[in-house]
Design a protein around this motif. Structure first.
Motif, PDB file in Angstrom:
ATOM      1  N   PHE A 223     -53.732  -6.045  13.724  1.00 31.91           N
ATOM      2  CA  PHE A 223     -54.116  -7.439  13.488  1.00 31.91           C
ATOM      3  C   PHE A 223     -53.540  -8.361  14.572  1.00 31.91           C
ATOM      4  N   GLU A 224     -52.371  -8.020  15.075  1.00 31.98           N
ATOM      5  CA  GLU A 224     -51.854  -8.775  16.225  1.00 31.98           C
ATOM      6  C   GLU A 224     -52.778  -8.548  17.425  1.00 31.98           C
ATOM      7  N   GLY A 225     -53.241  -7.341  17.555  1.00 29.09           N
ATOM      8  CA  GLY A 225     -54.161  -7.005  18.648  1.00 29.09           C
ATOM      9  C   GLY A 225     -55.466  -7.769  18.532  1.00 29.09           C
ATOM     10  N   LEU A 226     -55.944  -7.925  17.302  1.00 23.12           N
ATOM     11  CA  LEU A 226     -57.178  -8.692  17.080  1.00 23.12           C
ATOM     12  C   LEU A 226     -56.970 -10.147  17.500  1.00 23.12           C
ATOM     13  N   ARG A 227     -55.835 -10.699  17.084  1.00 27.44           N
ATOM     14  CA  ARG A 227     -55.567 -12.100  17.448  1.00 27.44           C
ATOM     15  C   ARG A 227     -55.444 -12.257  18.966  1.00 27.44           C
ATOM     16  N   ALA A 228     -54.849 -11.271  19.623  1.00 28.21           N
ATOM     17  CA  ALA A 228     -54.713 -11.346  21.089  1.00 28.21           C
ATOM     18  C   ALA A 228     -56.085 -11.395  21.750  1.00 28.21           C
ATOM     19  N   ILE A 229     -57.023 -10.640  21.183  1.00 29.54           N
ATOM     20  CA  ILE A 229     -58.375 -10.637  21.762  1.00 29.54           C
ATOM     21  C   ILE A 229     -59.101 -11.950  21.450  1.00 29.54           C
ATOM     22  N   VAL A 230     -59.037 -12.353  20.176  1.00 29.17           N
ATOM     23  CA  VAL A 230     -59.804 -13.539  19.763  1.00 29.17           C
ATOM     24  C   VAL A 230     -59.236 -14.819  20.395  1.00 29.17           C
ATOM     25  N   LEU A 231     -57.896 -14.935  20.415  1.00 23.48           N
ATOM     26  CA  LEU A 231     -57.288 -16.189  20.901  1.00 23.48           C
ATOM     27  C   LEU A 231     -57.095 -16.219  22.412  1.00 23.48           C
ATOM     28  N   HIS A 232     -56.790 -15.045  22.999  1.00 26.74           N
ATOM     29  CA  HIS A 232     -56.460 -15.045  24.423  1.00 26.74           C
ATOM     30  C   HIS A 232     -57.388 -14.164  25.266  1.00 26.74           C
ATOM     31  N   GLU A 234     -57.424 -11.025  25.394  1.00 28.31           N
ATOM     32  CA  GLU A 234     -56.581 -10.001  26.025  1.00 28.31           C
ATOM     33  C   GLU A 234     -56.477  -8.773  25.121  1.00 28.31           C
ATOM     34  N   PHE A 235     -56.730  -7.590  25.678  1.00 27.30           N
ATOM     35  CA  PHE A 235     -56.549  -6.360  24.905  1.00 27.30           C
ATOM     36  C   PHE A 235     -55.130  -5.854  25.123  1.00 27.30           C
ATOM     37  N   ARG A 236     -54.347  -5.756  24.040  1.00 33.22           N
ATOM     38  CA  ARG A 236     -52.949  -5.326  24.140  1.00 33.22           C
ATOM     39  C   ARG A 236     -52.861  -3.824  23.868  1.00 33.22           C
ATOM     40  N   GLY A 237     -52.946  -3.053  24.934  1.00 35.04           N
ATOM     41  CA  GLY A 237     -52.855  -1.586  24.818  1.00 35.04           C
ATOM     42  C   GLY A 237     -51.515  -1.141  24.254  1.00 35.04           C
ATOM     43  N   ASP A 238     -50.456  -1.913  24.592  1.00 38.15           N
ATOM     44  CA  ASP A 238     -49.128  -1.539  24.110  1.00 38.15           C
ATOM     45  C   ASP A 238     -49.073  -1.580  22.575  1.00 38.15           C
ATOM     46  N   LEU A 239     -49.743  -2.580  21.996  1.00 38.05           N
ATOM     47  CA  LEU A 239     -49.764  -2.670  20.524  1.00 38.05           C
ATOM     48  C   LEU A 239     -50.472  -1.460  19.915  1.00 38.05           C
ATOM     49  N   MET A 240     -51.579  -1.073  20.544  1.00 36.52           N
ATOM     50  CA  MET A 240     -52.336   0.065  19.999  1.00 36.52           C
ATOM     51  C   MET A 240     -51.532   1.363  20.121  1.00 36.52           C
ATOM     52  N   LEU A 241     -50.798   1.470  21.230  1.00 38.64           N
ATOM     53  CA  LEU A 241     -49.988   2.671  21.420  1.00 38.64           C
ATOM     54  C   LEU A 241     -48.890   2.757  20.358  1.00 38.64           C
ATOM     55  N   TRP A 242     -48.234   1.624  20.088  1.00 36.93           N
ATOM     56  CA  TRP A 242     -47.213   1.604  19.054  1.00 36.93           C
ATOM     57  C   TRP A 242     -47.809   1.952  17.681  1.00 36.93           C
ATOM     58  N   ALA A 243     -48.963   1.380  17.425  1.00 40.03           N
ATOM     59  CA  ALA A 243     -49.635   1.671  16.143  1.00 40.03           C
ATOM     60  C   ALA A 243     -49.938   3.164  16.032  1.00 40.03           C
ATOM     61  N   PHE A 244     -50.400   3.730  17.145  1.00 37.40           N
ATOM     62  CA  PHE A 244     -50.771   5.144  17.137  1.00 37.40           C
ATOM     63  C   PHE A 244     -49.534   6.029  16.915  1.00 37.40           C
ATOM     64  N   LEU A 245     -48.447   5.693  17.615  1.00 36.04           N
ATOM     65  CA  LEU A 245     -47.225   6.500  17.464  1.00 36.04           C
ATOM     66  C   LEU A 245     -46.691   6.413  16.027  1.00 36.04           C
ATOM     67  N   LEU A 246     -46.683   5.200  15.505  1.00 35.92           N
ATOM     68  CA  LEU A 246     -46.240   5.034  14.117  1.00 35.92           C
ATOM     69  C   LEU A 246     -47.158   5.817  13.165  1.00 35.92           C
ATOM     70  N   ASN A 247     -48.448   5.770  13.469  1.00 37.36           N
ATOM     71  CA  ASN A 247     -49.405   6.487  12.616  1.00 37.36           C
ATOM     72  C   ASN A 247     -49.146   7.986  12.615  1.00 37.36           C
ATOM     73  N   LEU A 248     -48.773   8.517  13.787  1.00 39.76           N
ATOM     74  CA  LEU A 248     -48.473   9.957  13.848  1.00 39.76           C
ATOM     75  C   LEU A 248     -47.312  10.288  12.908  1.00 39.76           C
ATOM     76  N   VAL A 249     -46.307   9.425  12.906  1.00 36.90           N
ATOM     77  CA  VAL A 249     -45.150   9.651  12.041  1.00 36.90           C
ATOM     78  C   VAL A 249     -45.572   9.561  10.567  1.00 36.90           C
TER      79      VAL A 249
END
Lengths: 276, 264
Positions: A223-232, A234-249
């Motif tokens: 959702f932070e990533g969505l706001r980054a795209i809608v407001l700025h 900007e695609f925040r790859g770092d956010l998606m990577l963190w989400a993915f790593l957390l998801n693996l756990v």
């Protein structure tokens, strides 16, 4: 004698056959009940319409909301991907408990990982049934296309559904072990996550002490990533990577917990009377 | 009924008895459901597991299916420890119980085809047709399971249990809640199945007439222990009674007296 009548019981083909059987079972169920399919669309539609109109109203009164068209409708659509996928997963399992069919399944050659795989596939099918009409109506009524997010949508989608499966595993495992008394966990888990995942507001809105809990949830990054795209824009790859790593756990923990709870249920004898 | 059955050696464990139970015990905290029982089921036999409510029948059957892990002891089916290796042999067995259902909204055919796929039945449409004819499912094969009568549901449940032509059939009160005519008909089908396939059957029942008719051997449980293990005729003779029902009542009431004595 028997094996001459039966396909081989081990190997990839056997696994695919058994997963297919379970998916088919839920497909038959879905096909047999129009009201059930309608209900799957109903709640996401109500949510989307509510937030769509809120956004229209705000767009007319505040410059931020006007500039950030799609913030609410995008948020609600992504949230429903998470919620519907998790409910689809949990409901597919609960159907077996309610139908008193779990005993038959647990003593059939179906393996627990095949049951999980079938629940994952059923959740995807139910997600499609729920969300495709809602996405189309969002476009027609509010001129908002979820696909306007572009390629990042794939990352958002993948992260949200993986989270939903992890939580689905925990709730279904709890039902296996503790019986239908734990059924409410299936409904509550997702909705408890909603305020912490910051669907409609940034994480900084939360009290400081609560923010680490929020960042511990993979959907928060989406959702932070969505706001980054809608407001700025900007695609925040770092956010998606963190989400993915957390998801693996979370997914590894979910699978381990599910398997542990099945064994625990076999120890406690709760599989035998499940649904009675 | 079993035109599609092909017999032959398939490389799996065929030697030894299909079921071996050794010192099997299951306790839930202080409550002992099964208390160190041992028995062996020989191939092609019908054994009845008798006992009052709470005697340990369902727990024993559940341990044989691998649904309950014993506290101690071993339940082996076709040489596989059902606590740890049940998936090696689950395709060779099946069970039927009026206390389990299949999905209500699905038609009988849909339900059977799903279980046939789970078991990997080759040419399952032919097998369903065969079972449909022999168990008289034709008239409601495409009707939702939830709309069937109790007798019809039992026939479907039986068809599900026979889909994979199991070598071991576990039956938990298969004729409970059926009218006498339908119950008799179900027993006949089970006898046919045993005769045609040489399957081993373990039958938990409260119906003594059913047991006398079908079983070669009776294992009687009382508070988780085996209190008798012999043929129905020998059991009746040993207790000096005329029917198995009288023997059952003797054992149950003796247990009741024992309880009273223990309490006092």
């Amino acid at each position: 004698m028997t094996s001459r009548l039966l396909e081989p019981q081990t190997g990839a083909a056997a696994t695919v056959r058994r997963i297919h059987a379970m998916v088919l079972r839920h497909w038959y169920l879905l096909r047999s009940s129009g009201p059930r399919a309608l209900e799957m669309v109903f709640w996401p539609l109500v949510q989307m319409l509510t937030w769509g109109f809120v956004q229209l109203h705000l767009a007319q009164t505040t410059s931020l909301a006007a500039a950030a068209a799609g913030l609410f409708v995008g948020g609600v659509l992504l949230w429903d991907i998470l919620a519907r996928s998790q409910l689809g997963f949990a409901m597919a399992f609960l159907e077996e408990v309610w139908a008193r069919n779990l005993g038959h399944l647990m003593m059939s050659p179906l393996r627990s990982y095949e049951l999980i795989a079938s629940l994952v596939m059923v959740s995807l099918i139910k997600l499609a049934v729920s969300m495709i009409p809602v996405v189309v109506i969002a476009y027609l009524m509010f001129d908002y296309s979820l696909f306007s997010i572009g390629l990042p949508l794939a990352a958002f989608f993948a992260n949200l559904v993986i989270t939903s499966w992890s939580f689905g595993l925990v709730s279904t495992g709890a039902v296996l072990r503790y019986g239908l008394g734990a059924e409410n966990i299936a409904w509550l888990m997702t909705f408890l996550m909603m305020p912490l995942s910051c669907v409609y507001y940034p994480v900084t809105t939360l009290p400081v002490w609560l923010q680490p809990f929020s960042w511990a949830l993979p959907p928060t990054y989406v959702f932070e990533g969505l706001r980054a795209i809608v407001l700025h824009g900007e695609f925040r790859g770092d956010l998606m990577l963190w989400a993915f790593l957390l998801n693996l756990v979370y997914l590894a923990a979910g699978v381990a917990l599910f398997r542990y709870l099945i064994e625990s249920a076999r120890n406690a004898g709760t599989l035998v009377h499940m649904g009675e | 009924m079993l035109d599609t059955v092909k017999r032959g050696v398939d490389g799996e464990n065929r030697a030894g008895p299909p079921v071996v139970v050794r010192d099997l015990r299951k306790a839930y905290g202080d409550v002992v459901a099964v208390d160190g029982i041992s028995f062996t089921l020989e191939k092609g036999t019908v054994t009845a597991l008798l006992g009052g409510n709470g005697a340990g029948k369902t727990t024993t059957i559940s341990m044989l299916m691998g649904l309950i892990i014993p506290t101690s002891g071993v339940a082996e089916v076709f040489g596989a420890d059902m606590s740890t290796a049940r998936h090696r042999v689950l395709h060779r067995m099946n069970f039927e119980s009026p206390y389990s259902d299949v999905p209500m909204r699905l038609t009988v055919h849909q339900n059977l085809s799903i279980f046939a796929r789970l078991y990997g039945v080759i040419g399952f449409e032919a097998r369903i047709r065969e079972l449909s004819a022999s168990l008289r499912l034709d008239e409601f094969l495409h009707r939702p399971y939830g709309k069937l009568s109790a007798g019809q549901k039992t026939r479907v449940s039986l068809a599900k249990a026979l889909l994979n032509v199991p070598e071991l059939l576990l039956l938990d009160e298969p004729t409970a809640s059926l009218d006498p005519d339908t119950a008799d008909w179900v027993r006949s089908r089970l006898e046919d199945y045993r005769r045609e396939t040489g399957a081993t059957i373990l039958l938990a029942s409260h119906n003594m007439g059913e047991v006398e008719r079908m079983a070669d051997r009776v294992i009687m449980l009382d508070r988780g222990r085996i209190v008798a293990d012999e043929t129905p005729a020998t059991l009746v003779q040993r207790f000096g009674r005329e029917t198995l029902e009288e023997v059952f009542l003797d054992i149950a009431r003796r247990g009741g007296r024992h309880d009273a004595e223990t309490r006092s």
